[in-house]
Design a protein around this motif. Structure first.
Motif, PDB file in Angstrom:
ATOM      1  N   ASN C  62      34.400  14.752 -31.343  1.00  0.00           N
ATOM      2  CA  ASN C  62      34.648  13.746 -30.331  1.00  0.00           C
ATOM      3  C   ASN C  62      35.261  12.531 -31.002  1.00  0.00           C
ATOM      4  O   ASN C  62      34.571  11.782 -31.686  1.00  0.00           O
ATOM      5  N   LEU C  63      36.548  12.316 -30.787  1.00  0.00           N
ATOM      6  CA  LEU C  63      37.207  11.144 -31.384  1.00  0.00           C
ATOM      7  C   LEU C  63      37.088   9.940 -30.456  1.00  0.00           C
ATOM      8  O   LEU C  63      37.682   8.904 -30.703  1.00  0.00           O
ATOM      9  N   GLY C  64      36.333  10.096 -29.378  1.00  0.00           N
ATOM     10  CA  GLY C  64      36.181   8.982 -28.442  1.00  0.00           C
ATOM     11  C   GLY C  64      34.726   8.600 -28.269  1.00  0.00           C
ATOM     12  O   GLY C  64      34.325   8.140 -27.203  1.00  0.00           O
ATOM     13  N   GLN C  65      33.929   8.790 -29.314  1.00  0.00           N
ATOM     14  CA  GLN C  65      32.513   8.452 -29.203  1.00  0.00           C
ATOM     15  C   GLN C  65      32.338   6.970 -28.880  1.00  0.00           C
ATOM     16  O   GLN C  65      31.356   6.577 -28.272  1.00  0.00           O
ATOM     17  N   GLY C  66      33.322   6.151 -29.268  1.00  0.00           N
ATOM     18  CA  GLY C  66      33.276   4.729 -28.962  1.00  0.00           C
ATOM     19  C   GLY C  66      33.169   4.469 -27.465  1.00  0.00           C
ATOM     20  O   GLY C  66      32.640   3.446 -27.034  1.00  0.00           O
ATOM     21  N   LEU C  67      33.665   5.406 -26.659  1.00  0.00           N
ATOM     22  CA  LEU C  67      33.570   5.246 -25.205  1.00  0.00           C
ATOM     23  C   LEU C  67      32.111   5.146 -24.781  1.00  0.00           C
ATOM     24  O   LEU C  67      31.729   4.261 -24.021  1.00  0.00           O
ATOM     25  N   PHE C 285      34.905  -2.317 -29.089  1.00  0.00           N
ATOM     26  CA  PHE C 285      34.009  -1.185 -29.354  1.00  0.00           C
ATOM     27  C   PHE C 285      34.716   0.128 -29.017  1.00  0.00           C
ATOM     28  O   PHE C 285      34.294   1.185 -29.442  1.00  0.00           O
ATOM     29  N   MET C 286      35.749   0.032 -28.187  1.00  0.00           N
ATOM     30  CA  MET C 286      36.470   1.241 -27.780  1.00  0.00           C
ATOM     31  C   MET C 286      37.808   1.357 -28.494  1.00  0.00           C
ATOM     32  O   MET C 286      38.684   2.116 -28.074  1.00  0.00           O
ATOM     33  N   ASP C 287      37.963   0.609 -29.573  1.00  0.00           N
ATOM     34  CA  ASP C 287      39.176   0.741 -30.371  1.00  0.00           C
ATOM     35  C   ASP C 287      39.205   2.093 -31.068  1.00  0.00           C
ATOM     36  O   ASP C 287      38.164   2.639 -31.434  1.00  0.00           O
ATOM     37  N   LEU C 288      40.405   2.562 -31.276  1.00  0.00           N
ATOM     38  CA  LEU C 288      40.601   3.814 -32.001  1.00  0.00           C
ATOM     39  C   LEU C 288      39.938   3.751 -33.378  1.00  0.00           C
ATOM     40  O   LEU C 288      39.255   4.673 -33.814  1.00  0.00           O
ATOM     41  N   THR C 289      40.148   2.612 -34.059  1.00  0.00           N
ATOM     42  CA  THR C 289      39.638   2.462 -35.415  1.00  0.00           C
ATOM     43  C   THR C 289      38.136   2.713 -35.495  1.00  0.00           C
ATOM     44  O   THR C 289      37.652   3.377 -36.401  1.00  0.00           O
ATOM     45  N   PHE C 290      37.408   2.166 -34.540  1.00  0.00           N
ATOM     46  CA  PHE C 290      35.952   2.265 -34.581  1.00  0.00           C
ATOM     47  C   PHE C 290      35.518   3.710 -34.375  1.00  0.00           C
ATOM     48  O   PHE C 290      34.659   4.221 -35.107  1.00  0.00           O
ATOM     49  N   SER C 291      36.147   4.378 -33.404  1.00  0.00           N
ATOM     50  CA  SER C 291      35.763   5.765 -33.133  1.00  0.00           C
ATOM     51  C   SER C 291      36.048   6.667 -34.330  1.00  0.00           C
ATOM     52  O   SER C 291      35.265   7.566 -34.641  1.00  0.00           O
TER      53      SER C 291
END
Lengths: 416, 297, 382
Positions: C62-67, C285-291
């Motif tokens: 999951n590359l969108g866990q930041g979501l 928190f939903m930036d690509l970098t963070f995820s």
């Protein structure tokens, strides 16, 4: 041995827990060893470092200058530099390090509102003091922040009437990056535009950092406007001006009048794309004062770059250290509260002119100026207020110098 | 209306310019190259540097940027990617690390700032890539305003697509690449030097990123971060188009570009991007293998 | 007991005990500043666990866990925003967030129901418990819905990664655009402290540390127990060969959806606790970098080890903080982090957990397990 040490640390943890009751436990009493620590918190890495690195540099330069002249009340200033990494999470973490672990009485920092908002809880709840150098949207009445950048009335109250009267423009297209600063600027613009008998045809936003302007410039072309008011922020500015020229528009017939475009962006886009457009700021590199020439020269030497440009937030970052120094001299003790009381009404002859901290709202009196950009990347000052203008952070809600919303007691919410 | 379609076409060509290199590295080699954006950035910096040092026109800098970015890609392949073939998600992580390294290297002027050496044209600030005048003076053709810069990007993209097509489908190299794409073991068994061809393919994809960088630099900002946002969009195009399919990539880029352009002019750019992302999600769910794909593996 | 049948299980048990002991004993060793910082890192550790659960055990990257982290953070931040004293200053008896007033049309009623279009969505958040519950429920429900759609359609591998990536960017855009009810780019700030039963959780106090540390330990243990259940074992079989599991009659998609949702719930909880410690929620928190960073933490710690992923997250963040606060490295610390990522992927594909597994295997005492290190699969996804 380990027991005593553990107990000691445990005690300090409990003291920390009682912070609310006694916030000044966190503040180191006026330094006995002849130095006073201050925090310098800007992004040295990440996207925002493009601008914030220069703010960090100029802050350190001001500190070095003060130290070279003997410091403050005989104390040397010791800057503790931290990296906000262009990320609000990191900003928050570093702010708590500076305030709670290093116990500095003041931090200089931030460029964007987002990063200021992320550190604000630390400063308010720990009752520390933050010096913020950037122009911003207003709507803050914190007792823990000294604002040395412009608020909307210091960028717009002369700009809009001047555009309407001197350029004879009647139809505004307002465009900005999609966040609170451009939206609030737009709100103030609309009030001023209507007061001065002109009209606005559109109010459009683009994502912050977006660099694809094709559709938007097309909209500007089709809108029938005769002037563009730009509140676009950051490196989007470069793409905007380039697209503007690429689509065949020009600043002679349809000038961009900007509130954020500074020397940095002009240099990056290539001055030919901005020649003829206007910007309103309290400070420009082109201000012809001996103090300013000397300042530019010192700064270029400090950063070892003979072509470095200076701009509004940079100048504010510089003079706010001096305001802080004078406040500390007046206060006598290096606690946030004493410095805050000391900074009220503090005046300084900054590179760009006279500045003064307002005693009520802790914002700064600045002189609004309008410049027209030339082909050499420098502005020509075409209009300037005769004296510094009072900062009104709540101007969009009708705040006037006679009817202040933000006073030393706090925000008067009944007026909102 | 023609104006809007033109903007869409231009958006599509920019997407394609980024995606073309990715299509090759991902499609042909199964490498998710998160450092692709940084190779774009290197291309832009190469052009800036050529301008500063040799007063070189940005168009002449295009082949130079191709070579520089390609060489860097070759280096990355030799040092890192080579050890990761077949571990697709690991390539994503490793190249993410490489992306950070490249960004920092540019920001710190290859680390020379530690020795107080300043390299003009590098550093953390925004750089200015000057554009030849004839490229930003629009002219009218029958009531339609032609924008030279965007038109030039479209033309250049078409040329690169044609060259890539020729390379992939009309040369010995291309046959070998496509053989490796279908089945690396079998290709190796047939006597193809898989390592060498893979390295060259990666270098070619990286070189295309460098060319894209020069064109990006001409109308966006040149800064160490400029590539980061590009790679995701490029990647979405490649996946929607279908892994390894040149035609699919072209169609996906054109389609997404047009949709973006049209939605942006009807509503706003933010919504346009949101629609684009939503569409990409729906398309991948509907056809995970992409619009145009061969049955593989 | 089967659990202690060989040295690897003993080593694992010892590692869990040591980690829990260190986490619980932290307040005796550190001042409040470090406690707060460490609490934030434990939250990141929880994200590492969530990643390991879906990536290491289910093979779903999951590359969108930041979501889910971001949604959890926003839900509780909405409640805490209404608790803030600034929300009571906006010309109404009932709380109204300050930014809504700035975004409202002139003359709009200063009531939460109707000050800006959509502001009524905030109404139930006046009860703090609602925000707390929603911080878990919303990510779980959304993950369940998305998971059902993707896994029923048998989307797998890298395509899941791409879809989740696009999704987090999409939601981030929407949050920034709906500024009148989300405060857009600046995020939710000026929050009140979490207050439960009259007790205020100041982020810099020992109680708050435990408020974060105890759930971290509980999540770690529950996740560990979960993967040892029948469901967990079946899940791992789907990771290794989805088709074979399908032929054996297992509802592969069902298990994948379940673990995807559990992973999202953990991320939501992490987001909620982060807000308690950091006092703000932001679209970054939903930036690509963070995820992607989260995935890297898990990879460094060991993607198929829950404890390893948690330790990886804590470790990387500690290194980052230490490096960036060292004057020499202040501008180059990112390069060091980048280099660490590359080296770990190249030379430690199973992360620190794999490394320690190998070390344990070479220790000269104890009962040696017959089979090779099959437990730590070198390459779970793809």
């Amino acid at each position: 041995m380990s027991i005593t040490r553990r107990n000691l640390i445990k005690t300090s943890a409990i003291v920390g827990a009682g912070a609310l009751a006694a916030p000044y436990h966190f503040i180191r009493p006026a330094a006995a060893n002849g130095t006073v620590d201050v925090g310098v918190l800007f992004s040295l890495t990440g996207g925002l470092s493009i601008i914030e690195k220069s703010l960090s540099d100029v802050t350190r330069m001001a500190i070095e200058e003060i130290n070279a002249e003997g410091g403050v009340n005989g104390m040397m200033i010791n800057p503790i530099v931290e990296d906000g990494a262009s990320d609000p999470k990191t900003y928050n973490e570093k702010a708590s390090k500076l305030v709670i672990r290093d116990r500095v009485p003041t931090v200089f920092g931030s460029y964007t509102s987002a990063s200021r908002k992320a550190v604000l809880p630390v400063f308010e709840k720990r009752r520390n003091l933050y010096f913020y150098p950037t122009y911003y949207e207003g709507f803050e009445c914190s007792k823990n922040v000294v604002y040395t950048g412009a608020v909307p009335n210091q960028q717009l109250s002369n700009f809009i009437p001047w555009i309407i009267e001197n350029l004879g423009k009647k139809k505004f297209f307002i465009v900005g990056s999609n966040y609170i600063y451009p939206r609030e600027m737009a709100k103030v613009c609309k009030i001023l535009i209507e007061q001065n008998g002109a009209e606005w045809v559109a109010d459009e936003y683009l994502e912050l950092g977006h660099s694809e302007w094709g559709a938007m410039v097309q909209k500007i072309k089709d809108s029938g406007c005769d002037v563009v008011l730009s509140n676009v922020v950051g490196d989007s500015v470069v793409a905007f001006y380039r697209e503007f020229i690429n689509q065949g528009l020009d600043h002679d017939t349809l000038p961009i009048c900007a509130t954020v475009t500074s020397e940095i962006e002009i240099q990056a886009m290539g001055p030919e794309f901005a020649a003829g457009s206007f910007t309103s700021f309290p400070y420009f590199q082109a201000i012809d004062r001996p103090e300013n020439h000397a300042f530019i020269e010192r700064y270029r030497k400090f950063v070892n770059d003979p072509k470095a440009v200076t701009h509004h937030a940079l100048e504010s970052s510089y003079f706010q250290v001096y305001l802080w120094k004078q406040a500390l001299e007046k206060a006598g003790e290096a606690t946030p509260e004493a410095i805050r009381e000391g900074v009220k009404g503090q005046e300084f002859d900054a590179p760009g002119g006279h500045v003064k901290v307002d005693g009520e709202n802790l914002h700064t009196y600045l002189t609004p100026r309008i410049a027209q950009w030339g082909a050499d990347g420098q502005g020509t000052i075409v209009d300037a207020y005769p004296e510094p203008v009072m900062p009104l952070p709540y101007v969009a809600y009708g705040e006037t110098p006679d009817n202040l919303y933000c006073t030393a007691k706090g925000l008067d919410t009944s007026k909102l | 209306m023609a104006d809007i379609l033109f903007i869409g076409l231009s958006l599509g060509s920019i997407l394609l310019l980024i995606a073309l290199g990715l299509m090759i590295t991902y499609g042909a080699m199964g490498v998710i190259n998160m450092a692709h954006g940084e190779l774009v950035m290197i291309g832009a910096y190469t052009a800036v540097w050529c301008g500063l040092l040799f007063d070189m026109n940005m168009l002449i800098a295009i082949p130079v940027a191709f070579v520089v970015a390609g060489a860097l890609g070759l280096l990355i392949e030799r040092l890192v990617i080579r050890h990761l073939y077949g571990r697709i998600l690991d390539t994503l992580l490793a190249t993410w690390g490489i992306a950070i390294l490249i960004q920092q290297a540019i920001r710190l002027q290859f680390g020379l700032t530690f020795f107080d050496v300043n390299v003009p044209g590098l550093g953390p600030g925004l750089q200015n890539l000057s554009v030849p005048h004839w490229l930003n003076r629009p002219f009218d053709v029958g009531g339609f305003t032609v924008q030279p810069y965007r038109s030039f990007i479209i033309a250049l993209t078409l040329v690169l697509v044609a060259v890539t097509w020729w390379l992939m489908y009309r040369t010995r190299f291309g046959i070998q690449v496509r053989a490796i794409m279908r089945n690396p073991q079998m290709a190796a068994a047939c006597g193809i030097n898989v390592k060498r061809i893979s390295a060259l393919t990666f270098a070619y994809g990286s070189g295309l990123a460098g060319v894209a960088g020069v064109m990006m630099g001409g109308f966006k900002t040149v800064s160490p971060e400029m590539g980061q946002a590009l790679v995701v969009d490029g990647f979405l195009v490649v996946v929607v188009g279908g892994v390894g399919s040149l035609l699919g990539t072209v169609v996906a880029a054109g389609g997404l570009g047009e949709i973006n352009g049209v939605v942006a002019s009807i509503t706003n750019d933010i919504l346009a991007r949101a629609v684009m992302y939503g569409l990409v999600i729906a398309l991948i769910m509907w056809r995970p293998a992409g619009l145009f794909s061969f049955k593989q593996r | 007991m089967r659990l202690f049948s060989d040295r690897h299980h003993v080593a694992e048990l010892l590692a869990y005990l040591a980690f829990i002991a260190v986490v619980l004993a932290m307040p005796a060793m550190m001042d409040v500043f470090w406690l707060n910082r460490f609490a934030k890192y434990l939250v990141y550790g929880m994200l590492g666990i969530a990643i390991a659960l879906s990536w290491g055990y289910a093979g779903v990257l999951n590359l969108g866990q930041g979501l889910f982290f971001g949604l959890g953070a926003y839900m509780v931040a909405m409640s805490l925003k209404l608790q803030s004293y600034t929300s009571l200053q906006q010309g109404s008896d009932r709380p109204v967030p300050d930014f809504m007033l700035w975004n409202a049309e002139p003359g709009a009623p200063t009531e939460l129901c109707c000050i800006t279009p959509g502001s009524w969505l905030w109404l139930p958040f006046q009860t703090t418990w609602f925000g707390i519950v929603m911080a878990i429920v919303v990510p779980t429900v959304i993950a369940y819905a998305i998971g059902s759609a993707i896994f029923r359609l048998r989307v797998s591998g890298v395509y899941v990664a791409i879809i989740t990536l696009a999704l987090v960017l999409l939601v981030r855009l929407l949050i920034i655009d709906f500024q009148p009810i989300t405060n857009g780019f600046n995020g939710l700030t000026d929050l009140g402290w979490l207050t439960v039963g009259g007790f205020e959780f100041d982020p810099y106090m020992v109680e708050t540390y435990y408020l974060i540390a105890v759930p971290t330990i509980v999540v770690l243990l529950l996740a560990r127990a979960l993967v040892a259940t029948r469901a967990g074992l079946i899940l791992q079989s789907t990771r290794d060969d989805a088709n074979r599991a399908r032929y054996l009659g297992f509802d592969v998609a069902g298990y994948q959806v379940f673990f995807f949702a559990v992973s999202a719930a953990i991320a939501g909880l992490a987001g909620m606790l982060y807000v308690v410690a950091a006092e703000f929620a932001s679209p970054t928190f939903m930036d690509l970098t963070f995820s992607i960073s989260m995935v890297v933490w898990a990879a460094v710690g060991g993607r198929s080890s829950l404890l390893g992923a948690a330790i990886g997250a804590v470790l990387i963040n500690t290194i980052e903080a230490t490096a960036s606060e060292t004057e020499m490295l202040q501008e180059s610390w990112r390069a060091i982090i980048g280099l660490v990522f590359v080296l770990v992927v190249l030379f430690l594909p199973r992360g620190l957990a794999g490394l320690s597994h190998d070390i344990v295997a070479r220790l000269p005492f104890g009962k040696r397990r017959r089979e090779t290190a099959a437990g730590a699969v070198a390459n779970p996804a793809e």
